[in-house]
Scaffold this active site. Sequence first.
Site, PDB file in Angstrom:
ATOM      1  N   SER A   1      49.159  45.286  18.748  1.00 14.56           N
ATOM      2  CA  SER A   1      49.464  44.526  19.958  1.00 14.56           C
ATOM      3  C   SER A   1      48.536  44.995  21.069  1.00 14.56           C
ATOM      4  CB  SER A   1      50.938  44.708  20.332  1.00 14.56           C
ATOM      5  OG  SER A   1      51.307  43.765  21.320  1.00 14.56           O
ATOM      6  N   ASN A   2      48.876  44.764  22.296  1.00 19.12           N
ATOM      7  CA  ASN A   2      48.048  45.204  23.422  1.00 19.12           C
ATOM      8  C   ASN A   2      48.946  45.481  24.618  1.00 19.12           C
ATOM      9  OD1 ASN A   2      48.313  42.685  25.091  1.00 19.12           O
ATOM     10  ND2 ASN A   2      47.484  41.822  23.192  1.00 19.12           N
ATOM     11  N   ALA A   3      48.313  45.895  25.727  1.00 25.23           N
ATOM     12  CA  ALA A   3      49.080  46.414  26.871  1.00 25.23           C
ATOM     13  C   ALA A   3      49.580  45.329  27.834  1.00 25.23           C
ATOM     14  CB  ALA A   3      48.232  47.415  27.631  1.00 25.23           C
ATOM     15  N   SER A   4      49.450  44.064  27.461  1.00 27.11           N
ATOM     16  CA  SER A   4      49.908  43.015  28.385  1.00 27.11           C
ATOM     17  C   SER A   4      51.409  43.150  28.653  1.00 27.11           C
ATOM     18  CB  SER A   4      49.612  41.644  27.772  1.00 27.11           C
ATOM     19  OG  SER A   4      50.316  40.651  28.478  1.00 27.11           O
TER      20      SER A   4
ATOM     21  N   ALA B   1      48.005  37.375  26.308  1.00 28.22           N
ATOM     22  CA  ALA B   1      46.992  38.242  25.690  1.00 28.22           C
ATOM     23  C   ALA B   1      47.256  38.171  24.188  1.00 28.22           C
ATOM     24  CB  ALA B   1      47.127  39.663  26.215  1.00 28.22           C
TER      25      ALA B   1
END
Length: 215
Positions: free
Chosen positions: A26-29, A93
Amino acid sequence: MSLRGRTVLITSGPTREFLDPVRFLSNASSGAMGFALAAAARAAGAKVVVVSGPTPLSPPTGVCVVPVTTALEMLRETLKRSSRADAVIGAAAVSDWRVAHAAAHKIKRNGSPRRLTLIANPDIIKEAAAKRRPGQVFVGFALETRRATKSARRKLARKGLDLIVANGPESLASGRIAATLVAKDWTRRLPPGPKARVAKIVVADITRLLHERRA
Ligand code: C5P
């Protein structure tokens, strides 16, 4: 000028791409920008639908949230609704890749390196824009670490969008954003500020674009 009688569809937050039932990419959004846009569009009178990846934040009141987890779910739920929307904003994101073969059971640790094969996820805002109806407005984001305006302009053409909000990685999971708006015929650098303020400016631009198209 308002968005009364208009529907705004927003993709928001991160997606999760599972390796096995407990692990994901995943990502930091945080989903803060998507929700700020939703609040601004709602305040401007629009009916607002947010297709949202996992987020700890509460959505603004008066907006309809469609919760999703993976990019493929986000694609499906977005395409189901995009033809009925007047404006579509891709603020999510989206994970660019997903695991080719997710394991059905938790992968056991055995001390050895592990290779993952990743395959590209579909570009959701590009696919939605490719099916555009006359008069619709499509807006994307571009998170760039260098030459932001130049690559945003390329992205605008490649994805068939009307407006891109170019910003840097420091806006991820922050309440503030330093953005440059890039449209076909103009570029506007906005002073860094709270996401709510930038969202209001983006929504005002969308409102103007929608009215120009109707005229
Ligand atoms: O190509 P890039 O990831 O920089 O594009 C960012 C824009 O495209 C954002 O508006 C994002 O929501 C959207 N996007 C998408 N689906 C993807 C990747 C990006 O809708 N798979």
